[in-house]
Design an enzyme around this catalytic site. Structure first.
Site, PDB file in Angstrom:
ATOM      1  N   TYR A 147       0.841  -1.196   0.000  1.00 48.70           N
ATOM      2  CA  TYR A 147       0.000   0.000   0.000  1.00 48.70           C
ATOM      3  C   TYR A 147       0.883   1.255   0.000  1.00 48.70           C
ATOM      4  O   TYR A 147       0.569   2.228  -0.679  1.00 48.70           O
ATOM      5  CB  TYR A 147      -0.940   0.000   1.217  1.00 48.70           C
ATOM      6  CG  TYR A 147      -1.970  -1.098   1.141  1.00 48.70           C
ATOM      7  CD1 TYR A 147      -3.144  -0.926   0.429  1.00 48.70           C
ATOM      8  CD2 TYR A 147      -1.764  -2.312   1.792  1.00 48.70           C
ATOM      9  CE1 TYR A 147      -4.094  -1.927   0.350  1.00 48.70           C
ATOM     10  CE2 TYR A 147      -2.710  -3.325   1.722  1.00 48.70           C
ATOM     11  CZ  TYR A 147      -3.864  -3.134   1.001  1.00 48.70           C
ATOM     12  OH  TYR A 147      -4.799  -4.138   0.922  1.00 48.70           O
ATOM     13  N   ARG A 156      -3.351   5.417   4.035  1.00 49.16           N
ATOM     14  CA  ARG A 156      -4.695   4.980   4.437  1.00 49.16           C
ATOM     15  C   ARG A 156      -5.734   5.339   3.371  1.00 49.16           C
ATOM     16  O   ARG A 156      -6.611   4.541   3.035  1.00 49.16           O
ATOM     17  CB  ARG A 156      -5.082   5.592   5.777  1.00 49.16           C
ATOM     18  CG  ARG A 156      -6.370   5.024   6.323  1.00 49.16           C
ATOM     19  CD  ARG A 156      -6.610   5.515   7.725  1.00 49.16           C
ATOM     20  NE  ARG A 156      -5.531   5.042   8.571  1.00 49.16           N
ATOM     21  CZ  ARG A 156      -5.681   4.359   9.685  1.00 49.16           C
ATOM     22  NH1 ARG A 156      -6.897   4.104  10.106  1.00 49.16           N
ATOM     23  NH2 ARG A 156      -4.668   3.956  10.395  1.00 49.16           N
ATOM     24  N   CYS A 163      -6.422  -5.242  -7.686  1.00 48.89           N
ATOM     25  CA  CYS A 163      -6.127  -4.915  -6.291  1.00 48.89           C
ATOM     26  C   CYS A 163      -5.600  -6.129  -5.531  1.00 48.89           C
ATOM     27  O   CYS A 163      -5.023  -5.977  -4.455  1.00 48.89           O
ATOM     28  CB  CYS A 163      -7.341  -4.305  -5.602  1.00 48.89           C
ATOM     29  SG  CYS A 163      -8.792  -5.357  -5.602  1.00 48.89           S
ATOM     30  N   SER A 217       2.982  -4.186   3.736  1.00 54.72           N
ATOM     31  CA  SER A 217       4.430  -3.948   3.702  1.00 54.72           C
ATOM     32  C   SER A 217       5.215  -5.054   4.390  1.00 54.72           C
ATOM     33  O   SER A 217       6.357  -5.325   4.020  1.00 54.72           O
ATOM     34  CB  SER A 217       4.770  -2.606   4.356  1.00 54.72           C
ATOM     35  OG  SER A 217       4.246  -1.550   3.600  1.00 54.72           O
TER      36      SER A 217
END
Length: 166
Positions: free
Chosen positions: A101, A115, A132, A138
């Protein structure tokens, strides 16, 4: 607005596809048509709905093949500029590769908005067409997936050339 829809089997589960003259509005994994179609109808009130009776589109039939399929035109609808930016960045991720992300936030030049980027990823309504499933945490963890983690893992495995878990 007039939509066509098709509930079709794929190697990772049944998918509901919804499209109009403006493009594909939704593709998601759903075992049962009824609740999924009712949800879609609630998202587009007043639209006309017709079951597709012809041949299934190639982008639906060819899911999880050995290489990416050409993506049809997507109907971005009432999405935000950030959502569109994130979804377009997702479409540019190379076949079979993952990102975090945070990587995706940096890619859309919003490194402090991890976020918000994650929320845009979660709002994706085109299953594998906006991939997606390629976004992982991470720390290497799978993270969530709107249609379930097993389907996310199966899509990633298929892109790595591994056998699909049906």
């Amino acid at each position: 607005m007039k939509f066509q829809y098709l509930h079709h089997p794929t190697p990772v589960g049944s998918a509901l596809a919804v499209w109009s003259a403006a493009g594909v509005a939704y593709v998601g994994f759903h075992a049962q048509l009824g609740p999924a179609l009712a949800w879609c109808q609630s998202q587009w009130p007043g639209a006309q709905w017709q079951a597709h009776r012809g041949k299934a589109p190639a982008w639906l039939v060819g899911l999880a093949g050995p290489q990416p399929l050409p993506c049809p035109v997507l109907d971005w609808g009432n999405s935000t500029p950030l959502q569109r930016q994130v979804w377009q960045a997702l479409q540019q991720l190379p076949w079979g590769q993952r990102c975090s992300y945070a990587d995706l936030a940096a890619k859309v030049q919003r490194p402090r908005a991890v976020r918000a980027v994650a929320n845009a990823v979660a709002a994706n309504r085109w299953a594998w067409l906006v991939p997606c499933h390629r976004v992982w945490r991470s720390d290497g963890g799978v993270g969530g997936f709107r249609w379930g983690v097993p389907i996310k893992q199966a899509l990633c495995a298929a892109e790595q050339g591994l056998a699909l878990a049906a």
